[in-house]
Design an enzyme around this catalytic site. Sequence first.
Site, PDB file in Angstrom:
ATOM      1  N   LYS A 275      42.544 -21.965 -25.801  1.00 49.18           N
ATOM      2  CA  LYS A 275      42.435 -21.195 -24.557  1.00 49.18           C
ATOM      3  C   LYS A 275      43.036 -19.795 -24.671  1.00 49.18           C
ATOM      4  O   LYS A 275      42.384 -18.888 -25.154  1.00 49.18           O
ATOM      5  CB  LYS A 275      43.017 -21.985 -23.387  1.00 49.18           C
ATOM      6  CG  LYS A 275      42.154 -23.200 -23.017  1.00 49.18           C
ATOM      7  CD  LYS A 275      42.454 -23.720 -21.659  1.00 49.18           C
ATOM      8  CE  LYS A 275      41.589 -24.935 -21.314  1.00 49.18           C
ATOM      9  NZ  LYS A 275      40.178 -24.633 -21.121  1.00 49.18           N
TER      10      LYS A 275
ATOM     11  N   TYR B  63      43.977 -35.270 -19.625  1.00 52.76           N
ATOM     12  CA  TYR B  63      42.699 -34.733 -20.082  1.00 52.76           C
ATOM     13  C   TYR B  63      42.986 -33.954 -21.370  1.00 52.76           C
ATOM     14  O   TYR B  63      43.803 -33.026 -21.373  1.00 52.76           O
ATOM     15  CB  TYR B  63      42.064 -33.801 -19.050  1.00 52.76           C
ATOM     16  CG  TYR B  63      40.845 -33.076 -19.602  1.00 52.76           C
ATOM     17  CD1 TYR B  63      39.601 -33.692 -19.608  1.00 52.76           C
ATOM     18  CD2 TYR B  63      40.965 -31.818 -20.159  1.00 52.76           C
ATOM     19  CE1 TYR B  63      38.493 -33.056 -20.147  1.00 52.76           C
ATOM     20  CE2 TYR B  63      39.863 -31.164 -20.701  1.00 52.76           C
ATOM     21  CZ  TYR B  63      38.637 -31.782 -20.693  1.00 52.76           C
ATOM     22  OH  TYR B  63      37.556 -31.155 -21.228  1.00 52.76           O
TER      23      TYR B  63
ATOM     24  N   TYR C 175      29.635 -29.104 -16.784  1.00 49.35           N
ATOM     25  CA  TYR C 175      30.236 -29.730 -15.596  1.00 49.35           C
ATOM     26  C   TYR C 175      29.425 -29.436 -14.331  1.00 49.35           C
ATOM     27  O   TYR C 175      29.982 -29.181 -13.276  1.00 49.35           O
ATOM     28  CB  TYR C 175      31.687 -29.250 -15.428  1.00 49.35           C
ATOM     29  CG  TYR C 175      32.658 -29.938 -16.354  1.00 49.35           C
ATOM     30  CD1 TYR C 175      33.354 -31.078 -15.943  1.00 49.35           C
ATOM     31  CD2 TYR C 175      32.870 -29.466 -17.632  1.00 49.35           C
ATOM     32  CE1 TYR C 175      34.225 -31.721 -16.789  1.00 49.35           C
ATOM     33  CE2 TYR C 175      33.744 -30.102 -18.502  1.00 49.35           C
ATOM     34  CZ  TYR C 175      34.414 -31.233 -18.072  1.00 49.35           C
ATOM     35  OH  TYR C 175      35.282 -31.876 -18.922  1.00 49.35           O
TER      36      TYR C 175
ATOM     37  N   ASP D 118      49.973 -31.241 -26.515  1.00 49.72           N
ATOM     38  CA  ASP D 118      48.719 -30.550 -26.217  1.00 49.72           C
ATOM     39  C   ASP D 118      49.062 -29.368 -25.310  1.00 49.72           C
ATOM     40  O   ASP D 118      49.135 -29.501 -24.089  1.00 49.72           O
ATOM     41  CB  ASP D 118      47.740 -31.505 -25.542  1.00 49.72           C
ATOM     42  CG  ASP D 118      46.421 -30.839 -25.167  1.00 49.72           C
ATOM     43  OD1 ASP D 118      46.346 -29.597 -25.255  1.00 49.72           O
ATOM     44  OD2 ASP D 118      45.488 -31.549 -24.764  1.00 49.72           O
TER      45      ASP D 118
END
Length: 422
Positions: free
Chosen positions: A264, A143, A15, A235
């Site tokens: 995560k 996202y 990114y 999600d």
Amino acid sequence: MSLTERDQKVIWHPYTQMKNALPHIPVVRGEGVYLFDEDGKKYIDAVSSWWVNIHGHAHPHIAKKVAEQLSVLEHVIFAGFTHEPAVQLAERLLELLPGDQEKVFYTDNGSTSVEVALKMCLQYWSNTGHKGRTRIIAFKEAYHGDTFGAMSVSGRSIFTDPFKSMLFEVEFIDLPTEKNIEQLKSKINYLSNEVACFIFEPMVLGAGGMLMYEAEYLDQLIETCQKHGILTIADEVMTGFGRTGTYFACETLHSKPDIFCLSKGLTGGTMPLGVTTCNQKIFDAFLSDDKLKTLYHGHSFTANPVACAASLASLDILLSAETLPNIQRIKRKNEAFATQIKEHPKVRDVRQKGTILVLEWETGNDTSYLSSLRNQLYLYFLERGIILRPLGNTIYILPPYIISDEDLDYIYQTIQQALNDI
């Protein structure tokens, strides 16, 4: 050469527009909520290193369990073999997840957990003789990751623009509100015979701008889907493991999803691991003498024992007597600061959910991810020893659960100062 200079010669960062990138800070160690660079400067990791580090850096319990596992079994192929850490982690996750989750499929990260979930749903309908049900419903601002399936079900943005002709078609809907919920339900009813699944980030959309919506409206969308047999995918890659105030955001729903995607915080931020869980109905659709009904998906490091050991250690800490009270403490302080700051003339909006605090700067029409304010804010906080990663004109706090009141107050005070200075 310094570590930063050496980095510039050989590394391509995520990114990041490398031509004019800010110098990358050389971190040499972590301790609790802090990271230290090679000059000894201390930073508060207020975003948990991209939302993964829920218990603090170099946690001794996780380090001990990882070291023990490394000396026993570092890895083994997971096709045809199994091991204790993978089985134990699956058992503990299934006990903790809301609803009737029965099976765990291991992957490497959040994007691949989403890929597996989508493949499970699409192949479910193929395996059960309904090959026409191939459409997918997702939120416009979503996202879900950077692999192609995950990009396809993510909102179209600068992240996906170069690949838009290669992404499969998705039926995107607005976030549900009191005003549009009936319209959204009608749309699902209309499309129902063609839809395979509905994928969503429950109550908080992460990289899409930390947008928030109410559980009651998500409940209605899930109920509408379930009425037509449409499979539902939660999600919880970002929201899982305590971020929204409960262990999983979907605990606040009456209707439970068919599939969960996790990553995560799963390993406490130690190393990559992804999980896709499903209920018995989905698993049963793949049980067959016909080998073509097999879920043909896997990764070399599927269910890596060391990553599973880190996850088990992270769960020990998550379920300890201290963690939920810490989560609630952070939630209360975020609520109080949000109330205090919301009337500031430079605050466009302030949102809060559990340990997540979000503040949108008033920037007129310049609200994109590439807002000119982004780097200004980023550097302002870095200079003051705070790591924030603005999404355009939006800053957010997602700290490790062990952060002290003093550090939180310092972050709040610095935000107030920034509102006056910038």
